[in-house]
Scaffold this motif. Sequence first.
Motif, PDB file in Angstrom:
ATOM      1  N   GLY A 115       0.812  -1.203   0.000  1.00 25.32           N
ATOM      2  CA  GLY A 115       0.000   0.000   0.000  1.00 25.32           C
ATOM      3  C   GLY A 115       0.848   1.256   0.000  1.00 25.32           C
ATOM      4  O   GLY A 115       2.014   1.243  -0.399  1.00 25.32           O
ATOM      5  N   ILE A 116       0.255   2.344   0.460  1.00 28.13           N
ATOM      6  CA  ILE A 116       0.935   3.638   0.538  1.00 28.13           C
ATOM      7  C   ILE A 116       0.645   4.246   1.898  1.00 28.13           C
ATOM      8  O   ILE A 116      -0.492   4.220   2.374  1.00 28.13           O
ATOM      9  N   ASP A 117       1.672   4.788   2.512  1.00 31.86           N
ATOM     10  CA  ASP A 117       1.546   5.457   3.798  1.00 31.86           C
ATOM     11  C   ASP A 117       0.978   4.454   4.804  1.00 31.86           C
ATOM     12  O   ASP A 117       1.513   3.360   4.935  1.00 31.86           O
ATOM     13  N   LYS A 118      -0.111   4.797   5.475  1.00 26.97           N
ATOM     14  CA  LYS A 118      -0.706   3.896   6.462  1.00 26.97           C
ATOM     15  C   LYS A 118      -1.747   2.978   5.839  1.00 26.97           C
ATOM     16  O   LYS A 118      -2.354   2.163   6.528  1.00 26.97           O
ATOM     17  N   LEU A 119      -1.971   3.118   4.535  1.00 26.35           N
ATOM     18  CA  LEU A 119      -2.986   2.333   3.847  1.00 26.35           C
ATOM     19  C   LEU A 119      -2.436   0.968   3.457  1.00 26.35           C
ATOM     20  O   LEU A 119      -1.348   0.871   2.898  1.00 26.35           O
ATOM     21  N   LEU A 120      -3.208  -0.070   3.749  1.00 34.15           N
ATOM     22  CA  LEU A 120      -2.841  -1.434   3.374  1.00 34.15           C
ATOM     23  C   LEU A 120      -3.932  -2.023   2.503  1.00 34.15           C
ATOM     24  O   LEU A 120      -5.133  -1.825   2.771  1.00 34.15           O
ATOM     25  N   PHE A 121      -3.527  -2.762   1.479  1.00 30.12           N
ATOM     26  CA  PHE A 121      -4.505  -3.429   0.638  1.00 30.12           C
ATOM     27  C   PHE A 121      -5.310  -4.405   1.482  1.00 30.12           C
ATOM     28  O   PHE A 121      -4.751  -5.158   2.274  1.00 30.12           O
ATOM     29  N   GLY A 122      -6.625  -4.346   1.308  1.00 32.72           N
ATOM     30  CA  GLY A 122      -7.521  -5.193   2.082  1.00 32.72           C
ATOM     31  C   GLY A 122      -8.306  -4.425   3.131  1.00 32.72           C
ATOM     32  O   GLY A 122      -9.259  -4.953   3.704  1.00 32.72           O
ATOM     33  N   MET A 123      -7.923  -3.161   3.380  1.00 34.87           N
ATOM     34  CA  MET A 123      -8.678  -2.348   4.332  1.00 34.87           C
ATOM     35  C   MET A 123     -10.096  -2.132   3.817  1.00 34.87           C
ATOM     36  O   MET A 123     -10.335  -2.094   2.617  1.00 34.87           O
ATOM     37  N   LEU A 124     -11.002  -1.958   4.747  1.00 34.24           N
ATOM     38  CA  LEU A 124     -12.377  -1.594   4.425  1.00 34.24           C
ATOM     39  C   LEU A 124     -12.509  -0.072   4.519  1.00 34.24           C
ATOM     40  O   LEU A 124     -11.621   0.600   5.060  1.00 34.24           O
ATOM     41  N   GLN A 125     -13.623   0.441   4.039  1.00 30.41           N
ATOM     42  CA  GLN A 125     -13.822   1.887   4.063  1.00 30.41           C
ATOM     43  C   GLN A 125     -13.697   2.452   5.473  1.00 30.41           C
ATOM     44  O   GLN A 125     -13.068   3.497   5.673  1.00 30.41           O
ATOM     45  N   LYS A 126     -14.260   1.751   6.451  1.00 32.49           N
ATOM     46  CA  LYS A 126     -14.207   2.229   7.840  1.00 32.49           C
ATOM     47  C   LYS A 126     -12.763   2.314   8.351  1.00 32.49           C
ATOM     48  O   LYS A 126     -12.426   3.187   9.151  1.00 32.49           O
ATOM     49  N   ASP A 127     -11.915   1.404   7.891  1.00 34.34           N
ATOM     50  CA  ASP A 127     -10.513   1.407   8.310  1.00 34.34           C
ATOM     51  C   ASP A 127      -9.789   2.638   7.771  1.00 34.34           C
ATOM     52  O   ASP A 127      -8.982   3.255   8.458  1.00 34.34           O
ATOM     53  N   VAL A 128     -10.088   2.986   6.522  1.00 37.05           N
ATOM     54  CA  VAL A 128      -9.466   4.154   5.895  1.00 37.05           C
ATOM     55  C   VAL A 128      -9.983   5.436   6.542  1.00 37.05           C
ATOM     56  O   VAL A 128      -9.208   6.353   6.834  1.00 37.05           O
ATOM     57  N   ILE A 129     -11.283   5.496   6.802  1.00 34.13           N
ATOM     58  CA  ILE A 129     -11.873   6.679   7.442  1.00 34.13           C
ATOM     59  C   ILE A 129     -11.283   6.884   8.829  1.00 34.13           C
ATOM     60  O   ILE A 129     -11.059   8.018   9.260  1.00 34.13           O
ATOM     61  N   ALA A 130     -10.958   5.803   9.525  1.00 29.41           N
ATOM     62  CA  ALA A 130     -10.323   5.918  10.850  1.00 29.41           C
ATOM     63  C   ALA A 130      -8.954   6.585  10.760  1.00 29.41           C
ATOM     64  O   ALA A 130      -8.507   7.229  11.713  1.00 29.41           O
ATOM     65  N   ILE A 131      -8.294   6.471   9.621  1.00 30.36           N
ATOM     66  CA  ILE A 131      -6.968   7.081   9.433  1.00 30.36           C
ATOM     67  C   ILE A 131      -7.078   8.501   8.897  1.00 30.36           C
ATOM     68  O   ILE A 131      -6.499   9.432   9.447  1.00 30.36           O
ATOM     69  N   TYR A 132      -7.816   8.685   7.798  1.00 34.38           N
ATOM     70  CA  TYR A 132      -7.843   9.971   7.090  1.00 34.38           C
ATOM     71  C   TYR A 132      -9.128  10.772   7.279  1.00 34.38           C
ATOM     72  O   TYR A 132      -9.244  11.878   6.773  1.00 34.38           O
ATOM     73  N   GLY A 133     -10.102  10.209   7.956  1.00 32.68           N
ATOM     74  CA  GLY A 133     -11.370  10.902   8.091  1.00 32.68           C
ATOM     75  C   GLY A 133     -12.238  10.682   6.853  1.00 32.68           C
ATOM     76  O   GLY A 133     -11.918   9.869   5.989  1.00 32.68           O
ATOM     77  N   LYS A 134     -13.342  11.427   6.814  1.00 29.86           N
ATOM     78  CA  LYS A 134     -14.256  11.318   5.687  1.00 29.86           C
ATOM     79  C   LYS A 134     -13.555  11.749   4.407  1.00 29.86           C
ATOM     80  O   LYS A 134     -12.796  12.727   4.403  1.00 29.86           O
ATOM     81  N   PRO A 135     -13.788  11.052   3.295  1.00 35.42           N
ATOM     82  CA  PRO A 135     -13.155  11.463   2.040  1.00 35.42           C
ATOM     83  C   PRO A 135     -13.703  12.805   1.543  1.00 35.42           C
ATOM     84  O   PRO A 135     -14.828  13.194   1.896  1.00 35.42           O
TER      85      PRO A 135
END
Length: 145
Positions: free
Chosen positions: A8-28
């Motif tokens: 992935g990139i930065d704290k993002l890992l392939f396989g994360m769900l939307q909620k996992d990404v929102i927990a890192i970066y907030g709402k898109p």
Amino acid sequence: MKINLKNGIDKLLFGMLQKDVIAIYGKPSKSYKDEDENVIFLYNAQKLRLTFYVEEDLKLGYIVSSNENLSLYDKKIIGKDIATIKKDFVSNGLKNWEEESFDTYENYFNEDFWIIVQTEFGIAVKVELGAIIKNDEFEWKFNSK
């Protein structure tokens, strides 16, 4: 933002769900569905486009970025010429690049690491990174809770 090949990139890992990404970066900044019903998240501040594949239970499977701070092996990519990029990373296993040209752009694709460096006028403007597929199955790097 560090590119972690095959992961992935930065704290993002392939396989994360939307909620996992929102927990890192907030709402898109924006979200929508593409023609295949995959969910796309855009994060303007980070210059990220994230694709969650509908056929894979909406797991993060593709990342596109034009963030000027993108780095691979501590070397920045955006704004560099492709000859320098190729030379910088050949010792890290990024040897074989398929080239495709269209309009003012060229895509340089390395299938082993599923990375595309897109250039315009010979200078890198965007990087695309996809989850690795082995034996027709994705190699997810994140185990959702």
